[in-house]
Design a protein around this motif. Structure first.
Motif, PDB file in Angstrom:
ATOM      1  N   ALA A   1     -21.738   3.730 -30.661  1.00  0.00           N
ATOM      2  CA  ALA A   1     -21.610   3.518 -29.215  1.00  0.00           C
ATOM      3  C   ALA A   1     -22.539   2.409 -28.740  1.00  0.00           C
ATOM      4  N   ILE A   2     -23.761   2.379 -29.274  1.00  0.00           N
ATOM      5  CA  ILE A   2     -24.708   1.316 -28.904  1.00  0.00           C
ATOM      6  C   ILE A   2     -24.198  -0.034 -29.384  1.00  0.00           C
ATOM      7  N   ASN A   3     -23.687  -0.079 -30.609  1.00  0.00           N
ATOM      8  CA  ASN A   3     -23.134  -1.336 -31.113  1.00  0.00           C
ATOM      9  C   ASN A   3     -21.950  -1.799 -30.269  1.00  0.00           C
ATOM     10  N   ARG A   4     -21.140  -0.867 -29.832  1.00  0.00           N
ATOM     11  CA  ARG A   4     -20.010  -1.219 -28.975  1.00  0.00           C
ATOM     12  C   ARG A   4     -20.502  -1.774 -27.644  1.00  0.00           C
ATOM     13  N   MET A   5     -21.540  -1.169 -27.083  1.00  0.00           N
ATOM     14  CA  MET A   5     -22.114  -1.686 -25.842  1.00  0.00           C
ATOM     15  C   MET A   5     -22.678  -3.088 -26.036  1.00  0.00           C
ATOM     16  N   MET A   6     -23.316  -3.330 -27.175  1.00  0.00           N
ATOM     17  CA  MET A   6     -23.850  -4.662 -27.458  1.00  0.00           C
ATOM     18  C   MET A   6     -22.728  -5.686 -27.546  1.00  0.00           C
TER      19      MET A   6
ATOM     20  N   ALA B   1     -11.512 -10.930 -14.159  1.00  0.00           N
ATOM     21  CA  ALA B   1     -11.370 -10.027 -15.306  1.00  0.00           C
ATOM     22  C   ALA B   1     -12.730  -9.586 -15.818  1.00  0.00           C
ATOM     23  N   THR B   2     -13.709 -10.492 -15.791  1.00  0.00           N
ATOM     24  CA  THR B   2     -15.062 -10.156 -16.240  1.00  0.00           C
ATOM     25  C   THR B   2     -15.666  -9.084 -15.349  1.00  0.00           C
ATOM     26  N   VAL B   3     -15.499  -9.232 -14.058  1.00  0.00           N
ATOM     27  CA  VAL B   3     -16.021  -8.231 -13.122  1.00  0.00           C
ATOM     28  C   VAL B   3     -15.367  -6.879 -13.378  1.00  0.00           C
ATOM     29  N   GLU B   4     -14.070  -6.876 -13.599  1.00  0.00           N
ATOM     30  CA  GLU B   4     -13.345  -5.612 -13.788  1.00  0.00           C
ATOM     31  C   GLU B   4     -13.737  -4.914 -15.088  1.00  0.00           C
ATOM     32  N   ARG B   5     -14.072  -5.693 -16.124  1.00  0.00           N
ATOM     33  CA  ARG B   5     -14.443  -5.092 -17.412  1.00  0.00           C
ATOM     34  C   ARG B   5     -15.804  -4.417 -17.385  1.00  0.00           C
ATOM     35  N   ASP B   6     -16.590  -4.683 -16.352  1.00  0.00           N
ATOM     36  CA  ASP B   6     -17.919  -4.074 -16.277  1.00  0.00           C
ATOM     37  C   ASP B   6     -17.848  -2.559 -16.300  1.00  0.00           C
ATOM     38  N   ALA B   7     -16.748  -1.993 -15.807  1.00  0.00           N
ATOM     39  CA  ALA B   7     -16.592  -0.531 -15.776  1.00  0.00           C
ATOM     40  C   ALA B   7     -16.627   0.071 -17.181  1.00  0.00           C
ATOM     41  N   LYS B   8     -16.152  -0.678 -18.192  1.00  0.00           N
ATOM     42  CA  LYS B   8     -16.153  -0.162 -19.561  1.00  0.00           C
ATOM     43  C   LYS B   8     -17.579   0.054 -20.066  1.00  0.00           C
ATOM     44  N   VAL B   9     -18.467  -0.871 -19.723  1.00  0.00           N
ATOM     45  CA  VAL B   9     -19.862  -0.745 -20.141  1.00  0.00           C
ATOM     46  C   VAL B   9     -20.503   0.452 -19.445  1.00  0.00           C
ATOM     47  N   ASN B  10     -20.196   0.621 -18.166  1.00  0.00           N
ATOM     48  CA  ASN B  10     -20.737   1.762 -17.429  1.00  0.00           C
ATOM     49  C   ASN B  10     -20.282   3.082 -18.043  1.00  0.00           C
TER      50      ASN B  10
ATOM     51  N   ALA C   1     -29.337   1.655 -21.103  1.00  0.00           N
ATOM     52  CA  ALA C   1     -29.700   1.269 -19.730  1.00  0.00           C
ATOM     53  C   ALA C   1     -29.845  -0.247 -19.613  1.00  0.00           C
ATOM     54  N   ASP C   2     -30.510  -0.878 -20.583  1.00  0.00           N
ATOM     55  CA  ASP C   2     -30.679  -2.331 -20.521  1.00  0.00           C
ATOM     56  C   ASP C   2     -29.369  -3.061 -20.771  1.00  0.00           C
ATOM     57  N   LEU C   3     -28.531  -2.536 -21.658  1.00  0.00           N
ATOM     58  CA  LEU C   3     -27.235  -3.170 -21.894  1.00  0.00           C
ATOM     59  C   LEU C   3     -26.350  -3.087 -20.656  1.00  0.00           C
ATOM     60  N   GLU C   4     -26.446  -1.981 -19.941  1.00  0.00           N
ATOM     61  CA  GLU C   4     -25.695  -1.858 -18.698  1.00  0.00           C
ATOM     62  C   GLU C   4     -26.153  -2.901 -17.689  1.00  0.00           C
ATOM     63  N   ARG C   5     -27.457  -3.179 -17.651  1.00  0.00           N
ATOM     64  CA  ARG C   5     -27.984  -4.185 -16.729  1.00  0.00           C
ATOM     65  C   ARG C   5     -27.562  -5.595 -17.161  1.00  0.00           C
TER      66      ARG C   5
ATOM     67  N   ARG D   1     -32.610 -12.927 -15.662  1.00  0.00           N
ATOM     68  CA  ARG D   1     -32.762 -11.478 -15.774  1.00  0.00           C
ATOM     69  C   ARG D   1     -32.058 -10.943 -17.016  1.00  0.00           C
ATOM     70  N   ILE D   2     -30.931 -11.558 -17.369  1.00  0.00           N
ATOM     71  CA  ILE D   2     -30.265 -11.165 -18.618  1.00  0.00           C
ATOM     72  C   ILE D   2     -31.215 -11.359 -19.792  1.00  0.00           C
ATOM     73  N   GLY D   3     -31.897 -12.512 -19.821  1.00  0.00           N
ATOM     74  CA  GLY D   3     -32.874 -12.750 -20.886  1.00  0.00           C
ATOM     75  C   GLY D   3     -33.961 -11.701 -20.900  1.00  0.00           C
ATOM     76  N   ASP D   4     -34.446 -11.314 -19.724  1.00  0.00           N
ATOM     77  CA  ASP D   4     -35.493 -10.293 -19.653  1.00  0.00           C
ATOM     78  C   ASP D   4     -35.017  -8.961 -20.213  1.00  0.00           C
TER      79      ASP D   4
END
Length: 219
Positions: free
Chosen positions: A20-25, A49-58, A93-97, A197-200
């Motif tokens: 699951a973590i690898n999938r999130m990455m 499409a990028t905005v809509e795909r954010d739900a999958k990560v959540n 949590a960080d991958l979601e951000r 912030r992504i880099g952080d």
């Protein structure tokens, strides 16, 4: 007789958590790449499409959180198993951000429009390329228990910080000389801030993976 069976189930649960973590990455990296591409190429459909795909990560973050709570409650893990479970929640949590900020970049791209700011798009593209490489290094560190790869990813955030400073300074000068471009420039300021912030958050990922592998805090 029950013990081997129980251990086998536990190992399978840890493996599912790792997948699951690898999938999130994978998804977070794809989100960053597509958000930057939408900006550079002026592609509103890709941005949407990028905005809509954010739900999958959540959704994946919710699944990881549920799994970690269940494992902590039922398995009473110790040592490295405990570190893996605790780290998984923090990684999620960080991958979601990371994915959230990629979604922000995609949204900002819809506000920027014109091609007269292409010199700054190049800086964003460079930031995105480095972020993608950092995330790939973190993922390799996670998959291969490679603490050195986590450290290298952590160090590369300095490159993103330098590009952010260059972009911010350049945009400030541009707005002062071209007042009519303030609105799209402000959207770009928000964009480069999101990339920073992504880099952080990727450095946070590197720190957590380093801890999982070594049991020590970095740096």
């Amino acid at each position: 007789m029950d013990k081997p069976h129980t251990l086998k189930v536990f190992d399978a649960e840890l493996e599912a958590l790792s997948k699951a973590i690898n999938r999130m990455m994978d998804l977070a990296g794809s989100q960053v790449e597509s958000a930057v591409k939408a900006l550079v190429e002026g592609d509103p459909e890709l941005a949407t499409a990028t905005v809509e795909r954010d739900a999958k990560v959540n959704q994946l973050q919710g699944a990881v959180d549920g799994c970690t709570l269940r494992l902590l409650a039922l398995r009473q893990p110790v040592a490295k198993d405990l570190r893996q479970i605790l780290t998984a929640g923090r990684l999620a949590a960080d991958l979601e951000r990371v994915a959230d900020y990629a979604s922000h970049v995609a949204r900002y791209s819809l506000e920027i429009g014109g091609r007269h700011l292409e010199e700054f798009f190049k800086l964003v593209a460079q930031m995105g390329s480095i972020a993608g490489q950092m995330l790939a290094q973190v993922q390799r560190a996670y998959q291969e228990d490679d603490a050195a790869a986590a450290v290298e990813a952590w160090k590369r955030d300095r490159e993103i910080d330098r590009l952010y400073a260059d972009a911010y300074e350049g945009l400030s000068r541009y707005m002062a000389s071209e007042p009519e471009c303030v609105e799209p420039c402000l959207a770009l300021v928000h964009t480069v801030r999101a990339m920073e912030r992504i880099g952080d958050h990727i450095t946070n990922l590197a720190e957590q993976v380093y801890f999982q592998i070594t049991g020590k805090v970095y740096p």
